[in-house]
Design an enzyme around this catalytic site. Structure first.
Site, PDB file in Angstrom:
ATOM      1  CD  GLU A   1      14.723   9.959 -59.171  1.00  9.98           C
ATOM      2  OE1 GLU A   1      14.979   8.935 -60.311  1.00  9.98           O
ATOM      3  OE2 GLU A   1      15.021  11.099 -59.379  1.00  9.98           O
TER       4      GLU A   1
ATOM      5  CB  CYS B   1      14.731  14.432 -59.495  1.00 11.14           C
ATOM      6  SG  CYS B   1      13.196  13.647 -60.326  1.00 11.14           S
TER       7      CYS B   1
END
Lengths: 528, 528
Positions: free
Chosen positions: A257, A294
């Site tokens: 990620e 994120c």
């Protein structure tokens, strides 16, 4: 001061280290007292050997014992919440309350408990049985997993306690956690609880190991080592791509990620209908955790006109009036300042903020930039550089056609949001944007900011490259996240008593879902 | 003679080519008449653009229309079976009957029909609905898929008709097929049927495209192109790894099936009980298709002693007496001869065969080699070089401990088999071997040769690297194989009428399985 020990092979033992690090208190910029080792390859090698041994032992334990460990660990973290959260606050400057104690720690505990339940239940395996040909398959442990945690979630994504950890363990794998060097003591406190919980559950102590830091070279070597089954990494694109190259060269699954701008489209009817509400939502979401999420909305799109200008003006006022959050580190601050400057070099204009906000500690002004759709399209890649922190870019497009063009130039993101009027007046525009956007994101939202990532079985915290390394996997949401750390195992004509319990005719527990001759069922197979 | 056209953008059109190729009849070594283009980048570029356009159009078609195409194509192939199989026989020397006409073509047709049914049904999407939070997710098309087919299955694994093709299309993606240059006319005949079937179904004609060959460089460029969603490759390790590097660099999913030795362990009780039967099974399996199967048993393990020697002697007799099959090409023959020689250099002794068997056509003696467990362990990697063709290596181990050691040094394979006594007398030895073996293979078999790969939903035709590039995916078995060509898409708070039909409350068809609040169900969601 003595160097803190590492957790290898079931023991807290002195590291074989090449150098040391110390954490810094972001609120003050002062160095914290404890000294942590940068492990040499010897430590990595020892951890890999112990993990491989633990993997073999784990195969002979029932999922119930693994579940017992996860649940016990969750209980211990809950019991130590105050100590852990105050340490995490010290090391990250994230608010102890509500963020750490009321949101992130409960989320962490909940994930571990859900993982425990999923391990016990077994449905995550997608067991598939073809009785006519006696072919039976399911997902099974893949082998030791190295988990590299990020800087921004010291609990819920920590390599020693977060979603990747929980998923990897629940799927039956040992974990080698690479604690993030910005919060070593938080990680250590949790690792102590994990170690105790392993002992209580009677699992092999090599099931959970932890290092604080390695050289980049040793990190890559670790990732490419044949004793390792898979890798999970959450962090920067540069760091992730380096590890990816090492894993890819030897065909090892790596789940990344990396970075995501999380575009938000505000359609005209929505602006007309509820502009101030939307400004509040956007300001709140983009400043949450000082923008260090994120799923932070780093880019939004509005259609040029009076309403867009009013929206931007109101947002500017909000950003100017809201408190400035503390950033995680001097590196985060430097990187944010560099990106804000680079976005301007690429054609964006500063609306407000744009400068570091001075010591003590690490702060940057709440920042808003803007760019026309036409300029965006001329430098689309540079203008999608993730500004990790409290900065957001408005893309003001000339109309829906340019909005479509902008959407089609978006890189892969974790999320994409579209706000539209509740009365349906934006629906035609929605159908112009959403089909383009949804190909580029893992999660499409309506009328909702992306920063909330519910721990739901239906969640996808993933998306196309470069947000992640593979658009078919999610890092959040049990049980799907567990299948990242699994191999598909098929048993062809294998004698019944040699099958794992979950592929035998009798249901292992009465709750596990299995696809038997094309029908999902919790029942045992009855001979006809 | 005119150069044959390529199928790009819905038309059979002249290639923009850099050179030409012709196929060779393996049985005679003679060049076949038709001339095929080696496409330039211009052709690849045009195909990518057309595929991207088709992908957008396909999104607006219902799965039923896609299913109609697949089923129609299957019918057309069945109707043209004689012409296709006789052409495939000419180009590959694989027996027209039973192999091509009675086994491979029916398998191909069956796969397409199963894919049609799976597309219609929708259960492959693993739709997951969390009603409380209104988060809904499922697998959805990933974008255009490039399929590189192998030399050894001109129908069932062909890029224009095989398992990868069927899975990619059924998941809603256009396919750019790279026909294998050893059987261009077979591929062309089938592509014509695909093209007709697209027209009948009313699907975009760019859904199916085909090139015959490109340069290696253009192949890598194609694979790394942003217009492509995913790649499937079946072939050599060298070719696969080159494409993998290109796909990995841009985070694009690539599914590889590369090489596999498919170890078979014969335990002592099984040899004592039914030696001659086992010899027949092994000889038959290792010579099937002249040994040119991805699941050919290239290596077997027996424990030293009188029974093992008798087994090897009987196998030698069988191999000497069975007819020699024709190999697919001069390259396959050369490679086989090279590997047989390399295995001897690495310590294996020749038991029988070992030489090319002379023209006309491409033949190699049925070959058996042997090596002691101790020597195997000294050169385990070299002795696992895949001998693609009719050659097999016996590893004669000193006892069960050495057998375990050999098992633990095996590279990833598609399959691993263990033969044991029916009376249970081998069960203790089985438990020593199977746990080691099953970590290294995608499919564990009992008392069964690996060459049969049933098209079953429970099949796993996959396995750890270097057999494939990811141990979590299967290339055979619908619907699981479809999920390779899919991204996970999540809808968070998306308004009901904007959801795809399969995520709305009402079941789209009454048959699709969906996981609704943790329960698999074929029902609609009813409001409470």
């Amino acid at each position: 001061m003595a160097t803190e020990p590492v957790l290898i092979g079931g023991q807290w033992r002195p590291a074989r280290h090449t150098s040391t690090i110390q954490a810094v208190e972001p609120a003050t910029g002062e160095t914290l007292p404890h000294v942590y080792p940068v492990s040499s390859w010897d430590d990595c090698d020892a951890a890999l050997t112990a993990a491989a041994a633990a993997a073999s032992q784990l195969e002979r334990r029932t999922p119930d014992v693994i579940a017992e460990f996860l649940a016990g660990y969750a209980d211990r973290l809950a019991a130590k919440s105050e100590e852990i959260c105050s340490q995490a606050h010290l090391e990250t400057a994230l608010p102890a309350k509500p963020r750490l104690a009321d949101v992130e720690l409960p989320r962490t505990v909940n994930q571990l408990r859900l993982a425990a339940a999923a391990a016990r239940d077994g449905s995550w395996r997608l067991a598939t049985i073809d009785t006519a040909s006696n072919i039976r398959s399911c997902y099974a442990a893949i082998g030791p997993v190295a988990v590299f945690g990020p800087n921004n979630f010291p609990l819920a994504f920590n390599g020693i306690s977060g979603g990747d950890f929980a998923a990897a363990i629940a799927a039956g794998n040992p974990v080698i956690a690479k604690a993030h060097p910005l919060h070593p003591r938080t990680s250590q406190l949790m690792a102590q609880e994990a170690h105790e919980a392993l002992q209580s559950a009677g699992l092999p102590l090599g099931t959970v190991q932890m290092l604080y830091k390695t050289s980049r070279q040793d990190g890559s070597r670790l990732v490419g080592d044949p004793r390792l089954g898979a890798v999970a990494f959450t962090g920067s694109r540069g760091g992730g791509m380096a590890l990816k190259a090492s894993a890819d060269a030897v065909g090892k699954p790596i789940y990344l990620e990396m970075s995501s701008v999380n575009p938000v489209f505000f359609l005209p009817g929505a602006l007309a209908e509820r502009r101030t509400d939307l400004v509040n939502e956007l300001a709140g979401s983009s400043l949450l955790g000082a923008g260090q999420f994120c799923t932070c909305p780093n880019l939004f799109v509005v259609i040029d006109g009076v309403a867009a200008e009013a929206f931007i003006a109101e947002l500017r006022t909000q950003l100017d009036s809201r408190p400035i959050g503390t950033l995680l580190s001097g590196e985060v601050l430097d990187s944010l300042a560099t990106v804000v400057s680079a976005l301007q070099d690429a054609g964006a204009e500063l609306v407000t903020g744009g400068q570091p906000a001075g010591p003590p500690g690490f702060h940057h002004q709440n920042t808003l930039l803007r760019v026309s759709g036409e300029r965006f399209l001329r430098a689309a890649e540079r203008l999608q550089t993730e500004a990790f922190g409290n900065a957001t870019l408005a893309v003001v497009v000339s109309g829906i056609d340019e909005a479509r063009e902008v959407a089609s130039r978006l890189e892969g993101s974790l999320t994409g949001s579209v706000y539209s009027a509740t009365d349906g007046s934006d629906d035609e525009l929605y159908t112009q944007i959403a089909p383009i956007l949804k190909r580029r994101v893992g999660r499409l939202l309506n009328d909702k900011m992306p920063t909330g990532v519910a721990v739901s079985p239906a969640m996808n915290h993933g998306g196309p490259f470069p947000a992640t390394g593979h658009p078919g996997f999610t890092a959040v949401g049990i049980p799907a996240s567990m299948r990242r750390f699994a191999m598909l195992q098929c048993y062809d004509n294998v004698r019944s008593h040699r099958l794992p319990p979950w592929l035998q005719d009798a249901s292992p527990n009465g709750t596990m879902w299995r696809s038997i001759d094309g029908r999902w069922s919790q029942d045992s197979i009855t001979k006809v």
